[in-house]
Design an enzyme around this catalytic site. Structure first.
Site, PDB file in Angstrom:
ATOM      1  N   SER A 113     -17.402   0.545  67.303  1.00  9.84           N
ATOM      2  CA  SER A 113     -17.711  -0.688  66.557  1.00  9.84           C
ATOM      3  C   SER A 113     -19.164  -1.108  66.760  1.00  9.84           C
ATOM      4  CB  SER A 113     -16.818  -1.823  67.040  1.00  9.84           C
ATOM      5  OG  SER A 113     -15.496  -1.398  67.130  1.00  9.84           O
TER       6      SER A 113
HETATM    7  N1  SAH Z   1     -13.383   0.688  71.619  1.00  9.54           N
HETATM    8  C1  SAH Z   1     -13.696   1.954  71.024  1.00  9.54           C
HETATM    9  C2  SAH Z   1     -13.540   1.916  69.518  1.00  9.54           C
HETATM   10  C3  SAH Z   1     -12.567   2.928  69.104  1.00  9.54           C
HETATM   11  S1  SAH Z   1     -12.095   2.938  67.415  1.00  9.54           S
HETATM   12  C4  SAH Z   1     -15.075   2.433  71.442  1.00  9.54           C
HETATM   13  O1  SAH Z   1     -15.788   1.707  72.143  1.00  9.54           O
HETATM   14  O2  SAH Z   1     -15.416   3.558  71.091  1.00  9.54           O
HETATM   15  C5  SAH Z   1     -10.379   2.598  67.568  1.00  9.54           C
HETATM   16  C6  SAH Z   1      -9.574   3.595  68.341  1.00  9.54           C
HETATM   17  O3  SAH Z   1      -8.224   3.133  68.310  1.00  9.54           O
HETATM   18  C7  SAH Z   1      -9.544   5.002  67.762  1.00  9.54           C
HETATM   19  O4  SAH Z   1      -9.995   5.893  68.721  1.00  9.54           O
HETATM   20  C8  SAH Z   1      -8.074   5.229  67.411  1.00  9.54           C
HETATM   21  O5  SAH Z   1      -7.633   6.552  67.627  1.00  9.54           O
HETATM   22  C9  SAH Z   1      -7.396   4.267  68.370  1.00  9.54           C
HETATM   23  N2  SAH Z   1      -6.033   3.887  68.007  1.00  9.54           N
HETATM   24  C10 SAH Z   1      -5.494   3.592  66.784  1.00  9.54           C
HETATM   25  N3  SAH Z   1      -4.193   3.296  66.907  1.00  9.54           N
HETATM   26  C11 SAH Z   1      -3.897   3.391  68.226  1.00  9.54           C
HETATM   27  C12 SAH Z   1      -2.695   3.215  68.984  1.00  9.54           C
HETATM   28  N4  SAH Z   1      -1.539   2.898  68.412  1.00  9.54           N
HETATM   29  N5  SAH Z   1      -2.756   3.402  70.320  1.00  9.54           N
HETATM   30  C13 SAH Z   1      -3.910   3.751  70.943  1.00  9.54           C
HETATM   31  N6  SAH Z   1      -5.069   3.937  70.279  1.00  9.54           N
HETATM   32  C14 SAH Z   1      -5.059   3.762  68.938  1.00  9.54           C
END
Ligand code: SAH
Length: 271
Positions: A113
């Site tokens: 993000s």
């Molecule tokens: N905080 C992260 C942003 C990741 S984007 C950073 O700093 O990089 C959101 C993430 O949520 C993705 O990697 C996606 O695979 C994960 N995601 C989506 N649904 C999920 C779920 N049910 N459980 C765990 N992770 C999930």
């Protein structure tokens, strides 16, 4: 427009070129020195190819000043944003964009993000009852580890962090990215974060990095009294994703809707 050189070259141009070449020839060791510097930077874990190595603290400080100017006022969060090297969490080809306020791809169709959105979510967590009372985020559950950037920030702001990721590839990438960082009690879990992580519940702060249709019951069950949850959720009234804040007060759960946002979807199951 510069014209393509014609051959044979005029004598004055040959002279000009040969002088430039001559000055390089006086320092034949220069390329070797550069190579040695690059190798030394790589050996110390700096990404020489990003060109950000030693200067990244200054670039980060400018990012922090921009976020402050745009209204982010939570000092612990600003300090953490100034410390964590965001360029280490993205592909080296994108490293020069790491301190712009933009989301970036991290593979497997997911994104890290924007710093302003990460800052906003963490600042909202800090306004929770328990977090305000103690000056830190307490026990944190993060859903969606992604590349681990936000987890690294949380590591500086909380007592303990559990971060759950459903994609094995990203879970492993985050593990690599976070190895060697001083990030306190940080546990990375591979699985479906919609179930939360019961073994370490209850949590003072719960933050989701993926947007769903409804808040999973497990998150509410695992939210401590005085705790706060921040998550992007679909809001039918506004017809899009909005940051939802839920506080667990003595009288029960209190919901507030905040800024419109755009996160990757919260999916079910692990893959
Ligand atoms: N905080 C992260 C942003 C990741 S984007 C950073 O700093 O990089 C959101 C993430 O949520 C993705 O990697 C996606 O695979 C994960 N995601 C989506 N649904 C999920 C779920 N049910 N459980 C765990 N992770 C999930």
């Amino acid at each position: 427009m510069t014209r393509a050189p014609r051959f044979p070259l005029a004598l004055d141009r040959v002279h000009g070129r040969s002088r430039a070449a001559g000055s390089e020839l006086l320092r034949p060791q220069a390329p070797l020195q550069h190579a040695a510097q690059d190798a030394a930077q790589q050996a110390t874990g700096r990404r020489a190819s990003s060109g950000l190595g030693l200067d990244s603290a200054a670039v980060r400080e400018r990012m922090v000043q921009r976020l402050r100017a745009e209204g982010l006022r939570c000092e612990p969060v600003l300090r953490a944003l100034g410390q964590v090297e965001r360029h280490r969490f993205v592909d080296s080809a994108l490293a020069t964009q790491a301190y712009e306020d933009t989301s970036l791809p991290i593979g497997l169709q997911q994104t890290i993000s924007k710093p302003s959105v990460v800052g906003r979510m963490l600042a909202l967590l800090f306004e929770g009852e328990q977090a305000r009372a103690h000056g830190h985020l307490g026990r944190v559950l993060e859903v969606g580890t992604g590349c681990g950037y936000q987890a690294a920030l949380l590591g500086l702001l909380a007592r303990s962090v559990v971060s759950v990721e459903r994609l094995k590839g990203l879970h492993e990438k985050a593990r690599e990215n976070l190895a060697g960082l001083r990030s306190g009690d940080l546990r990375l879990v591979y699985g479906d974060g919609r179930d939360g992580h019961a073994p370490r519940a209850p949590y003072t702060s719960i933050v989701a990095a993926a947007g769903g249709e409804a808040v999973p019951q497990a998150w509410l069950d695992q939210l401590a009294p005085g705790g706060r949850l921040v998550a992007p959720m679909h809001d039918a009234a506004r017809g899009g994703q909005v940051l939802l804040v839920i506080d667990r007060h003595e009288q029960g759960l209190v919901r507030q809707w905040h800024d419109a946002v755009h996160f990757v979807p919260l999916k079910s199951g692990a893959a």
